[in-house]
Design an enzyme around this catalytic site. Structure first.
Site, PDB file in Angstrom:
ATOM      1  N   ARG A  26     -15.840 -24.550  -5.702  1.00 16.46           N
ATOM      2  CA  ARG A  26     -16.714 -24.966  -5.742  1.00 16.46           C
ATOM      3  C   ARG A  26     -18.141 -24.139  -6.527  1.00 16.46           C
ATOM      4  O   ARG A  26     -19.286 -24.645  -7.492  1.00 16.46           O
ATOM      5  CB  ARG A  26     -17.172 -25.933  -4.386  1.00 16.46           C
ATOM      6  CG  ARG A  26     -17.199 -26.114  -3.431  1.00 16.46           C
ATOM      7  CD  ARG A  26     -17.940 -26.675  -2.395  1.00 16.46           C
ATOM      8  NE  ARG A  26     -17.330 -25.678  -1.483  1.00 16.46           N
ATOM      9  CZ  ARG A  26     -18.369 -24.248  -0.398  1.00 16.46           C
ATOM     10  NH1 ARG A  26     -19.031 -25.667  -0.225  1.00 16.46           N
ATOM     11  NH2 ARG A  26     -18.229 -23.522  -0.353  1.00 16.46           N
ATOM     12  N   GLN A  49     -42.889  -7.362  -0.783  1.00 16.07           N
ATOM     13  CA  GLN A  49     -42.743  -7.722  -2.451  1.00 16.07           C
ATOM     14  C   GLN A  49     -41.479  -7.496  -3.033  1.00 16.07           C
ATOM     15  O   GLN A  49     -40.452  -7.180  -2.874  1.00 16.07           O
ATOM     16  CB  GLN A  49     -43.950  -6.712  -3.172  1.00 16.07           C
ATOM     17  CG  GLN A  49     -44.395  -7.219  -4.551  1.00 16.07           C
ATOM     18  CD  GLN A  49     -45.704  -6.492  -4.864  1.00 16.07           C
ATOM     19  OE1 GLN A  49     -47.048  -5.874  -4.132  1.00 16.07           O
ATOM     20  NE2 GLN A  49     -45.651  -5.887  -5.998  1.00 16.07           N
ATOM     21  N   ASN A  51     -40.130  -8.580  -7.046  1.00 21.96           N
ATOM     22  CA  ASN A  51     -41.056  -9.028  -8.253  1.00 21.96           C
ATOM     23  C   ASN A  51     -39.422  -9.315  -9.135  1.00 21.96           C
ATOM     24  O   ASN A  51     -38.485  -8.971  -8.446  1.00 21.96           O
ATOM     25  CB  ASN A  51     -41.974  -7.699  -8.861  1.00 21.96           C
ATOM     26  CG  ASN A  51     -42.736  -7.968  -8.231  1.00 21.96           C
ATOM     27  OD1 ASN A  51     -43.544  -7.824  -8.271  1.00 21.96           O
ATOM     28  ND2 ASN A  51     -42.609  -5.792  -7.668  1.00 21.96           N
ATOM     29  N   ARG A  62     -38.005   0.235 -19.756  1.00 19.82           N
ATOM     30  CA  ARG A  62     -39.019  -0.509 -18.550  1.00 19.82           C
ATOM     31  C   ARG A  62     -39.192   1.230 -17.798  1.00 19.82           C
ATOM     32  O   ARG A  62     -37.722   1.363 -17.324  1.00 19.82           O
ATOM     33  CB  ARG A  62     -38.699  -1.461 -18.163  1.00 19.82           C
ATOM     34  CG  ARG A  62     -39.358  -2.057 -19.187  1.00 19.82           C
ATOM     35  CD  ARG A  62     -39.344  -3.508 -18.694  1.00 19.82           C
ATOM     36  NE  ARG A  62     -39.091  -5.279 -18.692  1.00 19.82           N
ATOM     37  CZ  ARG A  62     -40.740  -5.607 -18.901  1.00 19.82           C
ATOM     38  NH1 ARG A  62     -40.852  -4.968 -18.149  1.00 19.82           N
ATOM     39  NH2 ARG A  62     -40.707  -7.051 -19.822  1.00 19.82           N
ATOM     40  N   HIS A 122     -38.554   5.286 -11.305  1.00 13.46           N
ATOM     41  CA  HIS A 122     -37.339   4.404 -11.439  1.00 13.46           C
ATOM     42  C   HIS A 122     -38.278   3.782 -13.290  1.00 13.46           C
ATOM     43  O   HIS A 122     -39.078   3.815 -12.835  1.00 13.46           O
ATOM     44  CB  HIS A 122     -37.235   2.890 -10.255  1.00 13.46           C
ATOM     45  CG  HIS A 122     -36.492   2.085 -11.530  1.00 13.46           C
ATOM     46  ND1 HIS A 122     -37.377   0.704 -11.234  1.00 13.46           N
ATOM     47  CD2 HIS A 122     -35.234   1.952 -11.215  1.00 13.46           C
ATOM     48  CE1 HIS A 122     -35.689  -0.189 -11.776  1.00 13.46           C
ATOM     49  NE2 HIS A 122     -35.555   0.450 -11.604  1.00 13.46           N
ATOM     50  N   TYR A 135     -36.721  -6.931  -8.046  1.00 14.29           N
ATOM     51  CA  TYR A 135     -36.850  -5.923  -6.911  1.00 14.29           C
ATOM     52  C   TYR A 135     -37.290  -5.923  -6.515  1.00 14.29           C
ATOM     53  O   TYR A 135     -38.558  -7.417  -5.647  1.00 14.29           O
ATOM     54  CB  TYR A 135     -37.974  -5.466  -7.688  1.00 14.29           C
ATOM     55  CG  TYR A 135     -37.855  -5.004  -9.652  1.00 14.29           C
ATOM     56  CD1 TYR A 135     -37.462  -3.564 -10.082  1.00 14.29           C
ATOM     57  CD2 TYR A 135     -37.856  -5.859 -10.806  1.00 14.29           C
ATOM     58  CE1 TYR A 135     -37.670  -2.883 -11.227  1.00 14.29           C
ATOM     59  CE2 TYR A 135     -37.838  -5.463 -11.761  1.00 14.29           C
ATOM     60  CZ  TYR A 135     -37.987  -4.347 -12.496  1.00 14.29           C
ATOM     61  OH  TYR A 135     -37.276  -3.605 -13.622  1.00 14.29           O
ATOM     62  N   GLU A 146     -49.651   4.094  -8.797  1.00 17.67           N
ATOM     63  CA  GLU A 146     -49.498   4.307  -9.527  1.00 17.67           C
ATOM     64  C   GLU A 146     -49.026   5.385 -10.652  1.00 17.67           C
ATOM     65  O   GLU A 146     -49.558   6.042 -10.235  1.00 17.67           O
ATOM     66  CB  GLU A 146     -49.693   3.672 -10.565  1.00 17.67           C
ATOM     67  CG  GLU A 146     -48.025   3.264 -11.523  1.00 17.67           C
ATOM     68  CD  GLU A 146     -48.982   1.979 -12.900  1.00 17.67           C
ATOM     69  OE1 GLU A 146     -47.552   1.004 -13.074  1.00 17.67           O
ATOM     70  OE2 GLU A 146     -49.996   2.435 -13.267  1.00 17.67           O
ATOM     71  N   ASP A 171     -46.085   2.456 -21.432  1.00 18.37           N
ATOM     72  CA  ASP A 171     -44.930   3.880 -20.663  1.00 18.37           C
ATOM     73  C   ASP A 171     -45.521   5.039 -21.842  1.00 18.37           C
ATOM     74  O   ASP A 171     -45.121   6.375 -21.524  1.00 18.37           O
ATOM     75  CB  ASP A 171     -43.068   2.925 -20.690  1.00 18.37           C
ATOM     76  CG  ASP A 171     -43.181   2.101 -19.578  1.00 18.37           C
ATOM     77  OD1 ASP A 171     -44.611   2.611 -18.604  1.00 18.37           O
ATOM     78  OD2 ASP A 171     -42.932   1.578 -19.062  1.00 18.37           O
TER      79      ASP A 171
END
Length: 186
Positions: A26, A49, A51, A62, A122, A135, A146, A171
């Site tokens: 299947r 969370q 994401n 990224r 990361h 994530y 941050e 970034d």
């Protein structure tokens, strides 16, 4: 029944997670998360969370992102489509691998994931077009907490496997690490 193979990696608390899919005529079934099994790798908080990211072009980077304590987060990064070179950088004050990085290829085909501990930055580079990542985080995103490190920070010397073709303005604008950067507290 264990649905994962957990492999310790060179940075303390960093693990490669390999899913063990069940397959038959299947199709297939694979568990993406199990708090009980991932507890052996240090996952000891609820998921705060989840994401999803989509990156269109190969060569895009990224990262490198993290959150300062008390908002530090553990992440489980899973590639759902395409392939990435996923990187973790140890930023933990006093760690024997402080400012060292480690990378793994994650893909929809290999079914591997990276479990990134608190205190690590990361980021990733897409190795194919049309990449999707999922994530799972132990702490929600807090803009004031941050932290960013430029992906080409000379002190890290991350060996990106491809030329960087895309990088967000945020970034690209990340400040170099200060000479006296001592890391993030645990």
């Amino acid at each position: 029944m264990n649905r994962f193979t957990l492999t310790n990696l060179p940075l303390a608390g960093l693990h490669r997670i390999e899913r063990k899919p069940l397959a038959d005529a299947r199709g297939a079934f694979a568990r993406l998360f199990c708090a009980e099994e991932l507890g052996a790798a240090g996952w000891n908080k609820p998921i705060a969370q989840i994401n999803h990211s989509y990156t269109a072009k190969r060569g895009t980077v990224r990262g490198m992102h993290f959150q300062y304590p008390p908002h530090a987060e553990m992440k489980l990064v899973i590639c759902l489509r395409g392939e990435v070179w996923d990187v973790a950088v140890d930023l933990r004050q006093g760690s024997p691998t402080f400012l060292c990085w480690y990378a793994e290829r994650l893909s929809a085909d290999n079914g591997a994931a990276l479990l990134i501990p608190e205190g690590c930055a990361h980021g990733f580079q897409t190795l194919t077009d049309a990449v999707e990542l999922l994530y799972l985080h132990t702490h929600p995103y807090v803009p004031q907490a941050e932290g960013r490190i430029h992906p080409q920070e000379t002190r890290l010397a991350i060996a990106w496997p491809q030329e960087i073709t895309e990088l967000s303005e945020r970034d690209a604008g990340a400040a170099p690490l200060p000479a006296d950067f001592a890391g993030v507290a645990a």
